[in-house]
Design a protein around this motif. Structure first.
Motif: not given
Length: 161
Positions: A2-18
């Motif tokens: 789902s798009q929501i799952f992918l957005e959640d995952l992208e958010g988590l990966f972005s936190v990791e980058v940060s």
């Protein structure tokens, strides 16, 4: 997926980058403190690095748990996670993963440089203490057979410490 799952995952990966960017900044500050010989700040930075590393481990676990809950697959490697995604969604995650890899490389390079600064400073202090104590200076010399002999004035330093 789902798009929501992918957005959640992208958010988590972005936190990791940060978090990795924060860690990189810590290593830059650590380098400045090593050069300035600011011991108190080094302790603060060390604690901050430990906290950031703990957060990175936590976010990696959260990413893995999120993938497990949605796909039933227990994976933690970013490339394996991308393999579970539809091909159309992989490009953004590849870019994020590339960012993480680049930052990790910079962190590792700074870690090595900072370690070299510390080792050089300790070697210099060891030579000073050896000279004051009347012990042979540490260093590597070669004998007539071109074999390496190492005088270990550091033994004296460890004994005194």
């Amino acid at each position: 997926m789902s798009q929501i799952f992918l957005e959640d995952l992208e958010g988590l990966f972005s936190v990791e980058v940060s978090l990795y960017k924060d860690l990189l900044l810590c290593f830059h500050r650590e380098r400045s403190c090593l050069i300035d010989i600011s011991i108190d700040k080094l302790y603060e930075i060390s604690k901050e690095k430990e906290a950031i590393c703990g957060k990175i481990k936590s976010i990696r676990k959260e990413i893995s748990d999120t993938v497990l809950s949605k796909t039933g697959e227990s994976v933690s490697d970013p490339y394996q996670i991308m393999g579970l995604m539809p091909a159309a969604c992989r490009k953004r995650f590849q870019e994020i993963n590339q960012d993480v890899a680049e930052i990790k490389g910079e962190v590792e390079a700074l870690r090595r440089e900072n370690t070299a600064i510390i080792e050089e400073a300790l070697g210099f202090l060891d030579k000073i203490i050896s000279t004051i104590a009347g012990q042979p200076a540490t260093g590597t010399t070669y004998d007539a057979e071109c074999k390496m002999n190492r005088f270990d004035g550091a033994t004296y330093l460890r004994r005194e410490a």
